[in-house]
Motif scaffolding. Structure first.
Motif, PDB file in Angstrom:
ATOM      1  N   LEU A 292       4.472   1.551   2.083  1.00  9.95           N
ATOM      2  CA  LEU A 292       4.127   0.700   0.947  1.00  9.95           C
ATOM      3  C   LEU A 292       4.708  -0.691   1.178  1.00  9.95           C
ATOM      4  CD1 LEU A 292       4.804   3.134  -2.026  1.00  9.95           C
ATOM      5  CD2 LEU A 292       2.598   2.550  -1.008  1.00  9.95           C
ATOM      6  N   LEU A 293       3.986  -1.716   0.740  1.00 14.14           N
ATOM      7  CA  LEU A 293       4.389  -3.103   0.949  1.00 14.14           C
ATOM      8  C   LEU A 293       4.813  -3.713  -0.377  1.00 14.14           C
ATOM      9  CD1 LEU A 293       4.650  -5.632   2.710  1.00 14.14           C
ATOM     10  CD2 LEU A 293       2.220  -6.085   2.271  1.00 14.14           C
ATOM     11  N   ARG A 294       6.017  -4.287  -0.390  1.00 19.06           N
ATOM     12  CA  ARG A 294       6.524  -4.929  -1.596  1.00 19.06           C
ATOM     13  C   ARG A 294       5.718  -6.191  -1.909  1.00 19.06           C
ATOM     14  NH1 ARG A 294      11.446  -4.532  -3.972  1.00 19.06           N
ATOM     15  NH2 ARG A 294      12.273  -3.489  -2.111  1.00 19.06           N
ATOM     16  N   GLN A 295       5.380  -6.352  -3.188  1.00 20.80           N
ATOM     17  CA  GLN A 295       4.608  -7.503  -3.634  1.00 20.80           C
ATOM     18  C   GLN A 295       5.528  -8.532  -4.285  1.00 20.80           C
ATOM     19  OE1 GLN A 295       1.007  -7.589  -3.087  1.00 20.80           O
ATOM     20  NE2 GLN A 295       1.888  -6.019  -1.758  1.00 20.80           N
ATOM     21  N   HIS A 296       5.303  -9.800  -3.986  1.00 21.65           N
ATOM     22  CA  HIS A 296       6.088 -10.886  -4.575  1.00 21.65           C
ATOM     23  C   HIS A 296       5.191 -11.674  -5.535  1.00 21.65           C
ATOM     24  CE1 HIS A 296       9.385 -10.139  -1.739  1.00 21.65           C
ATOM     25  NE2 HIS A 296       8.441  -9.967  -0.831  1.00 21.65           N
TER      26      HIS A 296
ATOM     27  N   LEU B  58       5.901  -6.984 -15.062  1.00 19.01           N
ATOM     28  CA  LEU B  58       5.087  -5.831 -15.441  1.00 19.01           C
ATOM     29  C   LEU B  58       4.092  -5.443 -14.365  1.00 19.01           C
ATOM     30  CD1 LEU B  58       4.334  -6.806 -19.151  1.00 19.01           C
ATOM     31  CD2 LEU B  58       6.215  -5.427 -18.249  1.00 19.01           C
ATOM     32  N   ALA B  59       4.004  -6.197 -13.291  1.00 23.60           N
ATOM     33  CA  ALA B  59       3.052  -5.913 -12.216  1.00 23.60           C
ATOM     34  C   ALA B  59       3.615  -4.846 -11.296  1.00 23.60           C
ATOM     35  CB  ALA B  59       2.740  -7.187 -11.434  1.00 23.60           C
ATOM     36  N   PRO B  60       2.750  -4.122 -10.576  1.00 21.88           N
ATOM     37  CA  PRO B  60       3.230  -3.119  -9.610  1.00 21.88           C
ATOM     38  C   PRO B  60       4.110  -3.769  -8.546  1.00 21.88           C
ATOM     39  CG  PRO B  60       0.879  -2.844 -10.029  1.00 21.88           C
ATOM     40  CD  PRO B  60       1.275  -4.129 -10.678  1.00 21.88           C
ATOM     41  N   LYS B  61       5.180  -3.102  -8.226  1.00 18.62           N
ATOM     42  CA  LYS B  61       6.128  -3.656  -7.261  1.00 18.62           C
ATOM     43  C   LYS B  61       5.664  -3.454  -5.815  1.00 18.62           C
ATOM     44  CE  LYS B  61       9.149  -4.866 -10.379  1.00 18.62           C
ATOM     45  NZ  LYS B  61       8.375  -4.472 -11.553  1.00 18.62           N
ATOM     46  N   PHE B  62       4.825  -2.444  -5.554  1.00 17.18           N
ATOM     47  CA  PHE B  62       4.402  -2.148  -4.188  1.00 17.18           C
ATOM     48  C   PHE B  62       2.889  -1.956  -4.151  1.00 17.18           C
ATOM     49  CE2 PHE B  62       8.832  -0.986  -4.232  1.00 17.18           C
ATOM     50  CZ  PHE B  62       9.291  -1.389  -2.990  1.00 17.18           C
ATOM     51  N   ASP B  63       2.322  -2.204  -2.969  1.00 14.89           N
ATOM     52  CA  ASP B  63       0.889  -2.051  -2.736  1.00 14.89           C
ATOM     53  C   ASP B  63       0.696  -1.209  -1.484  1.00 14.89           C
ATOM     54  OD1 ASP B  63      -1.881  -2.389  -2.941  1.00 14.89           O
ATOM     55  OD2 ASP B  63      -1.821  -4.087  -1.535  1.00 14.89           O
TER      56      ASP B  63
END
Length: 238
Positions: free
Chosen positions: A111-115, A128-133
């Motif tokens: 899983l890739l962390r989202q910034h 509130l957004a997903p932390k990983f994609d």
């Protein structure tokens, strides 16, 4: 530090920069053991409330020659280097206590962390957004800390630091084999003990006895438990 003073007036934070700069430059650093002003200028900064105070460090004393000042600063810098090295080791020890060494293998799913960045106009909150994609499949390592990834569904390629990766667990494909294995082991041990003749009595266990039927019923209960656990995992994932 700025947040402690702005309160509800967040549009005036830049007016506090001179005072905060002076506070930081005149404060003794926990890492170096000296204030930034002293390391840069060779003397402590004069505070606004003590400009005419004779006990202020550096005032009312004989001017120091350039040679003696250079010698003193060399000694100070040697102490600072030792303090920084000691602080770095101590901070690294505390950091490693909470760090789990992990490195993905080529071909594994991650899983890739989202910034994310918040956008008030669009009503988007980063918290509130997903932390990983993902999941992404690791394709290669151009460098020791950089990984090339490919999305499993969209096939899009990305490059990311391994610190932004997390191990992916595919709960849908995993079967609760632990319950089934325990049931098989329990059944095998029970059937072995059932087939083993009891030399201490005149009777021995025979196939089709009530004990064997109980073992079959027990195994059926184990399988039902495993199927219910698998269905619960799929429902949670969806």
């Amino acid at each position: 530090m700025i947040a402690q003073f702005v309160d509800d007036h967040q549009n005036t934070w830049d007016e506090l920069l001179p005072e905060m700069t002076l506070a930081i430059n005149s404060s003794v650093s926990e890492t170096t053991g000296f204030s930034p002003a002293f390391l840069l200028q060779g003397r402590e900064a004069r505070l606004p409330g003590a400009l005419y105070d004779e006990v202020t460090p550096g005032t009312g004393s004989t001017p120091e020659t350039a040679t003696s000042k250079a010698t003193r600063l060399k000694e100070v810098f040697a102490i600072v280097r030792n303090n920084i090295q000691r602080a770095s080791q101590e901070q690294g020890r505390h950091y490693n206590l909470r760090r789990r060494l992990w490195r993905p293998a080529i071909g594994s799913l991650v899983l890739l962390r989202q910034h994310h960045l918040s956008n008030a106009v669009e009503g988007f909150a980063a918290k509130l957004a997903p932390k990983f994609d993902g999941p992404y499949r690791v394709k290669s390592f151009p460098s020791p800390n950089i990984a090339k990834l490919q999305h499993r569904e969209s096939r899009k390629h990305k490059t990311a630091n391994i610190n932004d990766l997390r191990e992916f667990h595919d709960h849908e494909s995993e079967e609760p084999t632990d319950l089934l294995e325990n049931a098989d082991i329990d059944e095998e041990s029970n059937e072995t003990s059932t087939r083993r003749p009891n030399h201490g009595t005149a009777e021995s266990a025979k196939p089709g006895t009530p004990d064997k039927r109980q073992h079959r019923q027990k195994r059926a209960r184990w399988r039902n438990t495993a199927e219910n656990a698998s269905a619960a995992n799929r429902a949670t994932t969806n």
